[in-house]
Design a protein around this motif. Structure first.
Motif, PDB file in Angstrom:
ATOM      1  N   VAL A 181       7.948   5.693   5.014  1.00  0.00           N
ATOM      2  CA  VAL A 181       7.580   4.710   3.736  1.00  0.00           C
ATOM      3  C   VAL A 181       5.981   5.016   4.099  1.00  0.00           C
ATOM      4  O   VAL A 181       5.483   4.671   5.492  1.00  0.00           O
ATOM      5  CB  VAL A 181       7.920   3.880   3.852  1.00  0.00           C
ATOM      6  CG1 VAL A 181       6.733   3.227   2.784  1.00  0.00           C
ATOM      7  CG2 VAL A 181       9.133   3.553   4.200  1.00  0.00           C
ATOM      8  N   LEU A 182       4.972   5.288   3.089  1.00  0.00           N
ATOM      9  CA  LEU A 182       3.196   5.840   3.590  1.00  0.00           C
ATOM     10  C   LEU A 182       3.098   4.382   2.183  1.00  0.00           C
ATOM     11  O   LEU A 182       3.344   4.544   1.600  1.00  0.00           O
ATOM     12  CB  LEU A 182       2.734   6.583   3.108  1.00  0.00           C
ATOM     13  CG  LEU A 182       1.271   6.825   3.787  1.00  0.00           C
ATOM     14  CD1 LEU A 182       1.391   7.926   4.250  1.00  0.00           C
ATOM     15  CD2 LEU A 182       0.863   6.516   2.453  1.00  0.00           C
ATOM     16  N   ASP A 183       2.170   3.726   3.099  1.00  0.00           N
ATOM     17  CA  ASP A 183       1.685   2.158   2.019  1.00  0.00           C
ATOM     18  C   ASP A 183       0.001   2.202   2.533  1.00  0.00           C
ATOM     19  O   ASP A 183       0.088   2.092   3.711  1.00  0.00           O
ATOM     20  CB  ASP A 183       1.956   1.239   1.793  1.00  0.00           C
ATOM     21  CG  ASP A 183       1.748   1.276   0.335  1.00  0.00           C
ATOM     22  OD1 ASP A 183       2.671   1.667  -0.551  1.00  0.00           O
ATOM     23  OD2 ASP A 183       0.917   0.104   0.546  1.00  0.00           O
ATOM     24  N   GLY A 196       3.180   4.819  -0.857  1.00  0.00           N
ATOM     25  CA  GLY A 196       2.792   4.194  -1.734  1.00  0.00           C
ATOM     26  C   GLY A 196       4.772   3.129  -2.265  1.00  0.00           C
ATOM     27  O   GLY A 196       4.337   2.455  -2.821  1.00  0.00           O
ATOM     28  N   GLY A 197       4.679   3.090  -0.890  1.00  0.00           N
ATOM     29  CA  GLY A 197       6.544   3.058  -1.132  1.00  0.00           C
ATOM     30  C   GLY A 197       6.335   1.447  -1.157  1.00  0.00           C
ATOM     31  O   GLY A 197       6.896   0.805  -1.493  1.00  0.00           O
ATOM     32  N   GLY A 198       5.535   0.515  -0.878  1.00  0.00           N
ATOM     33  CA  GLY A 198       4.410  -0.766  -1.257  1.00  0.00           C
ATOM     34  C   GLY A 198       6.091  -1.803  -0.104  1.00  0.00           C
ATOM     35  O   GLY A 198       6.614  -1.152   1.280  1.00  0.00           O
ATOM     36  N   ALA A 199       7.022  -2.287  -0.540  1.00  0.00           N
ATOM     37  CA  ALA A 199       7.917  -2.809  -0.272  1.00  0.00           C
ATOM     38  C   ALA A 199       9.312  -3.289  -0.750  1.00  0.00           C
ATOM     39  O   ALA A 199      10.107  -3.703  -1.171  1.00  0.00           O
ATOM     40  CB  ALA A 199       7.487  -4.674  -0.591  1.00  0.00           C
ATOM     41  N   LEU A 233       4.420  -2.555   4.458  1.00  0.00           N
ATOM     42  CA  LEU A 233       5.415  -2.705   5.083  1.00  0.00           C
ATOM     43  C   LEU A 233       5.801  -3.610   5.802  1.00  0.00           C
ATOM     44  O   LEU A 233       7.286  -3.582   5.951  1.00  0.00           O
ATOM     45  CB  LEU A 233       4.209  -1.739   5.648  1.00  0.00           C
ATOM     46  CG  LEU A 233       4.293  -0.389   4.894  1.00  0.00           C
ATOM     47  CD1 LEU A 233       2.394   0.644   6.123  1.00  0.00           C
ATOM     48  CD2 LEU A 233       4.501   0.282   3.847  1.00  0.00           C
ATOM     49  N   GLU A 234       4.852  -4.503   5.992  1.00  0.00           N
ATOM     50  CA  GLU A 234       5.897  -5.378   6.909  1.00  0.00           C
ATOM     51  C   GLU A 234       6.944  -6.507   6.146  1.00  0.00           C
ATOM     52  O   GLU A 234       7.369  -6.977   7.114  1.00  0.00           O
ATOM     53  CB  GLU A 234       4.280  -7.234   7.652  1.00  0.00           C
ATOM     54  CG  GLU A 234       3.966  -6.443   8.357  1.00  0.00           C
ATOM     55  CD  GLU A 234       4.679  -5.492   9.252  1.00  0.00           C
ATOM     56  OE1 GLU A 234       5.381  -6.293   9.752  1.00  0.00           O
ATOM     57  OE2 GLU A 234       4.124  -5.035  10.166  1.00  0.00           O
ATOM     58  N   ALA A 289       5.498   5.211  -9.485  1.00  0.00           N
ATOM     59  CA  ALA A 289       3.364   3.495  -9.471  1.00  0.00           C
ATOM     60  C   ALA A 289       2.536   4.091  -8.868  1.00  0.00           C
ATOM     61  O   ALA A 289       2.262   3.350  -8.164  1.00  0.00           O
ATOM     62  CB  ALA A 289       4.576   2.978 -10.131  1.00  0.00           C
ATOM     63  N   VAL A 290       2.451   4.933  -8.128  1.00  0.00           N
ATOM     64  CA  VAL A 290       1.003   5.004  -7.596  1.00  0.00           C
ATOM     65  C   VAL A 290      -0.131   6.728  -8.292  1.00  0.00           C
ATOM     66  O   VAL A 290      -0.847   6.586  -7.912  1.00  0.00           O
ATOM     67  CB  VAL A 290       1.756   5.468  -5.981  1.00  0.00           C
ATOM     68  CG1 VAL A 290       0.231   5.783  -5.073  1.00  0.00           C
ATOM     69  CG2 VAL A 290       2.247   5.235  -5.302  1.00  0.00           C
TER      70      VAL A 290
END
Ligand code: SAM
Length: 208
Positions: free
Chosen positions: A70-72, A50-53, A78-79, A116-117
């Motif tokens: 990084v998984l989200d 849940g790394g997000g940005a 991710l973009e 925070a996931v």
């Protein structure tokens, strides 16, 4: 349920700048400190769940960590991270998916990082499914860092209800297969000027 959640996160990352979201950190300082303090070598395989940005991946690359994932749930998040990194993004493995469903390599990671996931998992069944994922994906002896809102933190995050934990309660969700190495509290300042209390637990997955 999962689709609703994905829609929520895609909307958040498509309508707000990564620097505007309440959880934005210019640098994930405490996470970086905990990884370095644990003596994690540059060859270690690290996943930011849940790394997000988050800029954690940028800073880990800069420190020479070469096996980063990084998984989200959100493709838009991710973009954003990939665009910020430019060509360096090619050195990272990006997984768009739900952590509860993701097909991760068994014993594939030396370090599991989540900020925070986990706190969004309000059902016991989802929390148990998450812990099973950590059990399967982290190498014996691997480091698990999980940060959530603390017991005196907010009751909502990104407009969604969350669980709040003391260090003992958070470690209790993971149980004996995870040796608690330590915990730290952090007072996070949101871009909007609010204070959010976090707790970070760092554990070693006991060698089986
Ligand atoms: C509050 S943000 C934190 C982002 C990042 N860890 C940080 O500290 O900047 C929560 C993140 O978790 C992601 N997320 C929420 N539920 C997820 C799930 N079930 N699987 C994977 N990612 C998820 C969201 O898309 C979002 O990027």
């Amino acid at each position: 349920m999962v689709m609703e959640s994905k829609d929520h996160w895609e909307k958040v990352y498509s309508t707000k700048a990564a620097t505007e979201v309440s959880w934005f950190q210019e640098h994930a300082g405490l996470s970086l400190k905990l990884i370095e303090q644990a003596g994690i070598p540059a060859s270690a395989s690290i996943i930011d769940v849940g790394g997000g940005a988050s800029t954690l991946v940028d800073d880990l690359l800069a420190k020479g960590y070469a096996q980063l994932t990084v998984l989200d749930l959100s493709a838009a998040a991710l973009e954003t991270a990939k665009a910020r990194l430019g060509p360096a993004a090619d050195r990272v493995r990006w997984i768009e998916g739900d952590i509860l469903q993701a097909d991760l390599p068994a014993g594939g990671y030396d370090v599991w990082h989540d900020r925070a996931v986990f706190h969004f998992l309000t059902s016991e069944a989802d929390r148990q499914a998450y812990v099973r994922k950590v059990m399967a994906a982290v190498k014996p002896g691997g480091l698990v860092i999980v940060a959530t809102f603390a017991e005196d933190g907010p009751t909502m995050c990104s407009g969604l209800p969350v669980m709040r934990y003391s260090a003992g309660e958070l470690h209790g969700e993971f149980g004996e297969p995870f040796e608690l190495l330590g915990h730290e509290r952090e007072s996070h300042q949101t871009p909007g000027g609010q204070e959010q209390k976090f707790v970070y637990c760092f554990c070693r997955k006991v060698a089986s």
